[in-house]
Design a protein around this motif. Structure first.
Motif, mmCIF file in Angstrom:
data_model
loop_
_atom_site.group_PDB
_atom_site.id
_atom_site.type_symbol
_atom_site.label_atom_id
_atom_site.label_comp_id
_atom_site.label_asym_id
_atom_site.label_seq_id
_atom_site.Cartn_x
_atom_site.Cartn_y
_atom_site.Cartn_z
ATOM 1 N N MET A 112 0.847 -1.193 0.000
ATOM 2 C CA MET A 112 0.000 0.000 0.000
ATOM 3 C C MET A 112 0.883 1.245 0.000
ATOM 4 N N PRO A 113 0.371 2.393 -0.456
ATOM 5 C CA PRO A 113 1.156 3.622 -0.399
ATOM 6 C C PRO A 113 1.368 4.067 1.041
ATOM 7 N N THR A 114 2.446 4.782 1.253
ATOM 8 C CA THR A 114 2.686 5.444 2.533
ATOM 9 C C THR A 114 2.808 6.938 2.289
ATOM 10 N N LEU A 115 2.005 7.708 3.002
ATOM 11 C CA LEU A 115 2.053 9.160 2.940
ATOM 12 C C LEU A 115 3.083 9.660 3.939
ATOM 13 N N VAL A 116 3.954 10.578 3.518
ATOM 14 C CA VAL A 116 5.009 11.108 4.371
ATOM 15 C C VAL A 116 4.942 12.626 4.390
ATOM 16 N N ILE A 117 4.984 13.161 5.606
ATOM 17 C CA ILE A 117 4.970 14.613 5.823
ATOM 18 C C ILE A 117 5.934 14.909 6.965
ATOM 19 N N THR A 118 6.508 16.097 6.998
ATOM 20 C CA THR A 118 7.156 16.600 8.201
ATOM 21 C C THR A 118 6.461 17.888 8.599
ATOM 22 N N SER A 119 6.308 18.084 9.908
ATOM 23 C CA SER A 119 5.577 19.255 10.387
ATOM 24 C C SER A 119 5.972 19.548 11.828
ATOM 25 N N ILE A 120 5.880 20.830 12.205
ATOM 26 C CA ILE A 120 6.047 21.233 13.595
ATOM 27 C C ILE A 120 4.742 21.781 14.150
ATOM 28 N N ASN A 121 3.658 21.641 13.388
ATOM 29 C CA ASN A 121 2.381 22.238 13.761
ATOM 30 C C ASN A 121 1.448 21.228 14.410
ATOM 31 N N PRO A 122 0.496 21.712 15.211
ATOM 32 C CA PRO A 122 -0.562 20.823 15.685
ATOM 33 C C PRO A 122 -1.386 20.314 14.514
ATOM 34 N N LEU A 153 -4.051 18.360 7.726
ATOM 35 C CA LEU A 153 -3.554 17.101 8.268
ATOM 36 C C LEU A 153 -4.689 16.171 8.639
ATOM 37 N N ARG A 154 -5.763 16.711 9.194
ATOM 38 C CA ARG A 154 -6.899 15.861 9.551
ATOM 39 C C ARG A 154 -7.546 15.255 8.313
ATOM 40 N N ALA A 155 -7.635 16.056 7.236
ATOM 41 C CA ALA A 155 -8.215 15.532 5.993
ATOM 42 C C ALA A 155 -7.332 14.441 5.406
ATOM 43 N N LEU A 156 -6.021 14.627 5.467
ATOM 44 C CA LEU A 156 -5.098 13.620 4.951
ATOM 45 C C LEU A 156 -5.166 12.337 5.784
ATOM 46 N N ALA A 157 -5.209 12.486 7.098
ATOM 47 C CA ALA A 157 -5.270 11.313 7.959
ATOM 48 C C ALA A 157 -6.567 10.542 7.747
ATOM 49 N N ALA A 158 -7.679 11.257 7.638
ATOM 50 C CA ALA A 158 -8.964 10.590 7.423
ATOM 51 C C ALA A 158 -8.970 9.857 6.087
ATOM 52 N N GLY A 159 -8.383 10.458 5.064
ATOM 53 C CA GLY A 159 -8.305 9.798 3.763
ATOM 54 C C GLY A 159 -7.440 8.557 3.809
ATOM 55 N N CYS A 160 -6.340 8.611 4.555
ATOM 56 C CA CYS A 160 -5.488 7.433 4.684
ATOM 57 C C CYS A 160 -6.252 6.281 5.333
ATOM 58 N N VAL A 161 -7.064 6.590 6.343
ATOM 59 C CA VAL A 161 -7.857 5.553 7.000
ATOM 60 C C VAL A 161 -8.858 4.948 6.016
ATOM 61 N N ARG A 162 -9.551 5.802 5.275
ATOM 62 C CA ARG A 162 -10.573 5.324 4.326
ATOM 63 C C ARG A 162 -9.983 4.455 3.239
ATOM 64 N N HIS A 163 -8.795 4.796 2.790
ATOM 65 C CA HIS A 163 -8.223 4.133 1.611
ATOM 66 C C HIS A 163 -7.137 3.126 1.957
ATOM 67 N N GLY A 164 -6.893 2.914 3.236
ATOM 68 C CA GLY A 164 -5.938 1.891 3.626
ATOM 69 C C GLY A 164 -4.484 2.258 3.432
ATOM 70 N N TRP A 165 -4.174 3.563 3.456
ATOM 71 C CA TRP A 165 -2.796 4.005 3.338
ATOM 72 C C TRP A 165 -2.162 4.096 4.724
ATOM 73 N N ASN A 166 -0.861 3.944 4.785
ATOM 74 C CA ASN A 166 -0.102 4.310 5.975
ATOM 75 C C ASN A 166 0.220 5.803 5.933
ATOM 76 N N PHE A 167 0.421 6.398 7.087
ATOM 77 C CA PHE A 167 0.693 7.836 7.181
ATOM 78 C C PHE A 167 1.746 8.040 8.260
ATOM 79 N N LEU A 168 2.912 8.529 7.849
ATOM 80 C CA LEU A 168 4.002 8.829 8.770
ATOM 81 C C LEU A 168 4.264 10.326 8.774
ATOM 82 N N LEU A 169 4.334 10.908 9.963
ATOM 83 C CA LEU A 169 4.632 12.330 10.096
ATOM 84 C C LEU A 169 5.877 12.490 10.952
ATOM 85 N N ALA A 170 6.928 13.058 10.373
ATOM 86 C CA ALA A 170 8.182 13.278 11.091
ATOM 87 C C ALA A 170 8.106 14.605 11.834
#
Length: 330
Positions: free
Chosen positions: A1-11, A16-33
């Motif tokens: 499956m795809p893995t989404l990668v982001i780096t952020s210092i923000n809450p 980010l919430r839209a991206l995380a919800a989409g990852c859950v719906r579509h079965g993607w992994n999501f890593l935030l550094a």
């Protein structure tokens, strides 16, 4: 499956919430550094947060050497994604909102118009008639008309750059002199063949396994140039391998974080002054596919360091990157 990668210092914000919800719906992994300025209590359903502590405990050599307060902490998340078996790495930023098409299956083989030229190519020009150019395009080439579209065919495309709508990735000069937003047309993808160069960024980009070593972001240069200069190294090597970079219609729209445009301008000065020279030096290198991707990347960075565009400290970081990749792949 795809893995989404982001780096952020923000809450966790709306994007980010839209991206995380989409990852859950579509079965993607999501890593935030994260980084040293990230919230201590960052939590987001559907997202694995890699705090500085988790990065340092990852076992990656690069995690111990990479500078903090740096966008290039993203390199640690790339390594984690690869170690976890990502079929492809999809990257974006914390101010990009996914469109519906963002979640379409990622395919290595794409139908695209081949662009053949021995020059800079403004890829944005194939998706709008408005004047606009990507960050990293030499300013004296920004108004060049893009070459004609070539025949459309199927190509293997291990690096695919999606555009960003509304507030796309342009430089500080454009932002200070021209109006935004701008909306791109959903035109067919283009593939830049050997000799045809266009900067690509880290805002909406997909890397397939063959191109995983090319994910590396250099730390010892301007923050505003790290992904751009990465793209130059990647294009030089992809062309040597008989491949190219694909650009496709927007699948995200950006609601840009607050920026100081004069600071951005200062951080972009090395690019305004040297991007053309970097292309010329990289093109002049004696590369050959038989050397392998790792050695070709090393040769490219040796040239960037030798010319003073990237600091000499980059060598140890790059070697840590390859040590970690080689450990993952054995």
């Amino acid at each position: 499956m795809p893995t989404l990668v982001i780096t952020s210092i923000n809450p966790a914000n709306q994007a980010l919430r839209a991206l995380a919800a989409g990852c859950v719906r579509h079965g993607w992994n999501f890593l935030l550094a994260g980084d040293t300025k990230s919230p201590d209590n960052f939590t987001l359903d559907g997202c694995e947060f890699l705090s500085i502590r988790k990065q340092q405990e990852s076992g990656f050599q690069l995690a111990k050497l990479a500078p903090v307060r740096s966008y290039t902490r993203k390199n640690i998340a790339y390594l984690a994604a690869i170690r976890d078996g990502a079929e492809c790495v999809v990257e974006t930023d914390d101010d990009n909102h996914p469109m519906d098409d963002f979640w379409q299956p990622r395919e290595l083989t794409r139908s695209a118009h081949l662009i053949t030229a021995n020059s800079w190519v403004n890829a944005y020009g194939y998706f709008t008639e408005s004047f606009i150019y990507p960050r990293g395009m030499p300013l004296d080439r920004a108004r060049d008309a893009p070459p004609p579209l070539g025949a459309r065919s199927d190509f293997s495309c291990p690096v695919q750059q999606g555009l960003a709508d509304a507030d796309p990735d342009v430089d500080a000069v454009f932002r200070m002199l021209h109006a935004l937003p701008i909306h791109f047309e959903p035109n067919a993808p283009i593939l830049l063949g050997a000799g045809a160069w266009c900067p690509f960024n880290s805002q909406n980009t997909t890397f397939f396994p063959q191109a995983f070593p090319l994910l590396y972001l250099p730390a010892n240069c301007s923050f505003r140039m790290t992904d751009i200069w990465r793209s130059f190294v990647a294009q030089r090597i992809l062309h040597e391998l008989g491949l190219g970079v694909l650009f496709h219609q927007p699948t995200v729209w950006q609601e840009r974080n607050t920026h100081d445009l004069m600071k951005d301008f200062a951080d972009e000065l090395p690019g305004y002054l040297h991007n053309q020279s970097i292309r010329e030096v990289l093109l002049d290198l004696n590369l050959d596919a038989s050397l392998g991707i790792q050695r070709m990347i090393e040769i490219c960075y040796e040239a960037l360091i030798r010319n003073g565009w990237v600091g000499a400290q980059e060598e140890s970081l790059l070697q840590a990157w390859f040590a970690d990749l080689n450990e993952i792949q054995t």
